[in-house]
Motif scaffolding. Structure first.
Motif, short mmCIF file in Angstrom:
data_model
loop_
_atom_site.label_atom_id
_atom_site.label_comp_id
_atom_site.label_asym_id
_atom_site.label_seq_id
_atom_site.Cartn_x
_atom_site.Cartn_y
_atom_site.Cartn_z
N ARG A 1 12.20 115.03 7.35
CA ARG A 1 12.34 114.94 8.81
C ARG A 1 11.58 113.71 9.27
O ARG A 1 10.51 113.39 8.77
N ILE A 2 12.16 112.99 10.22
CA ILE A 2 11.53 111.79 10.76
C ILE A 2 11.22 112.06 12.23
O ILE A 2 12.14 112.22 13.05
N GLU A 3 9.94 112.15 12.54
CA GLU A 3 9.53 112.51 13.91
C GLU A 3 9.97 111.47 14.94
O GLU A 3 10.18 111.81 16.10
N GLU A 4 10.17 110.21 14.51
CA GLU A 4 10.64 109.17 15.43
C GLU A 4 12.08 109.43 15.90
O GLU A 4 12.57 108.78 16.82
N MET A 5 12.76 110.38 15.24
CA MET A 5 14.13 110.70 15.61
C MET A 5 14.18 111.85 16.62
O MET A 5 15.24 112.37 16.94
N ALA B 1 13.13 112.76 20.53
CA ALA B 1 12.80 112.03 21.77
C ALA B 1 12.88 112.97 22.96
O ALA B 1 13.60 113.97 22.95
N GLN C 1 24.24 104.37 21.09
CA GLN C 1 23.18 103.36 21.06
C GLN C 1 23.66 102.09 21.75
O GLN C 1 24.86 101.91 22.00
N SER D 1 14.29 117.66 25.19
CA SER D 1 13.95 117.05 23.91
C SER D 1 15.19 117.08 23.05
O SER D 1 15.90 118.09 22.99
N ASP E 1 16.86 115.93 19.11
CA ASP E 1 16.50 115.68 17.72
C ASP E 1 17.72 115.13 16.98
O ASP E 1 18.76 115.79 16.94
N ASN F 1 17.59 114.26 13.73
CA ASN F 1 17.51 114.60 12.31
C ASN F 1 18.66 115.54 11.95
O ASN F 1 19.09 116.35 12.77
#
Length: 150
Positions: A80-84, A86, A109, A128, A130, A132
């Protein structure tokens, strides 16, 4: 007997489980409570159409052969990538949108690429999202049965 090799189009029945034993997907079901897809998974070995660990497990199998495999995170959907994850102010949502936890959205994008996200939290001021994959960060376990080599 023919073994599945690179370039072969194959059909595989599978049941996927997390490490806790819970089933997240299956191509064949024996009870009505199971979350089933529609028949065997069809893909071409070597074309990257499925996660690497799944493809590697099918390589070399014979028709009607079964096996159970454990696929670690790095051969599945990755960490999991927390930067993904928001937070988006509700003022930026389309007018009339009623966001709900679990709802899937498509985000565009600046470069025009579209990717799926899931709403994970809804408050009075923001949501929020996600991006991921839902199975990111998970080891996966599959029971496989090769049903066809084309």
């Amino acid at each position: 007997m023919a073994q599945a090799k690179k370039g072969d189009k194959v059909k595989v029945h599978y049941t996927g489980r997390l490490d806790d034993g819970s089933v997240f997907d299956s191509s064949e079901c024996s009870d009505s409570d199971c979350d089933c897809s529609s028949g065997p998974l069809e893909f071409t070995i070597g074309e990257g159409q499925v996660i690497p660990g799944f493809e590697e497990a099918v390589f070399g199998m014979n028709i009607d052969e079964t096996k159970s495999v454990h696929i670690p995170v790095d051969q599945a959907y990755g960490e999991r990538i927390e930067e993904m994850v928001a937070q988006v102010p509700r003022t930026e949502l389309p007018a009339g949108m009623a966001p709900e936890v679990g709802q899937q959205l498509e985000v565009t994008q600046e470069d025009g690429n579209i990717f799926p996200v899931v709403i994970t939290e809804v408050t009075d001021t923001h949501i929020s999202i996600d991006a991921n994959h839902p199975l990111a960060g998970q080891n996966l376990n599959f029971d496989l049965r090769l049903v066809e080599i084309g």
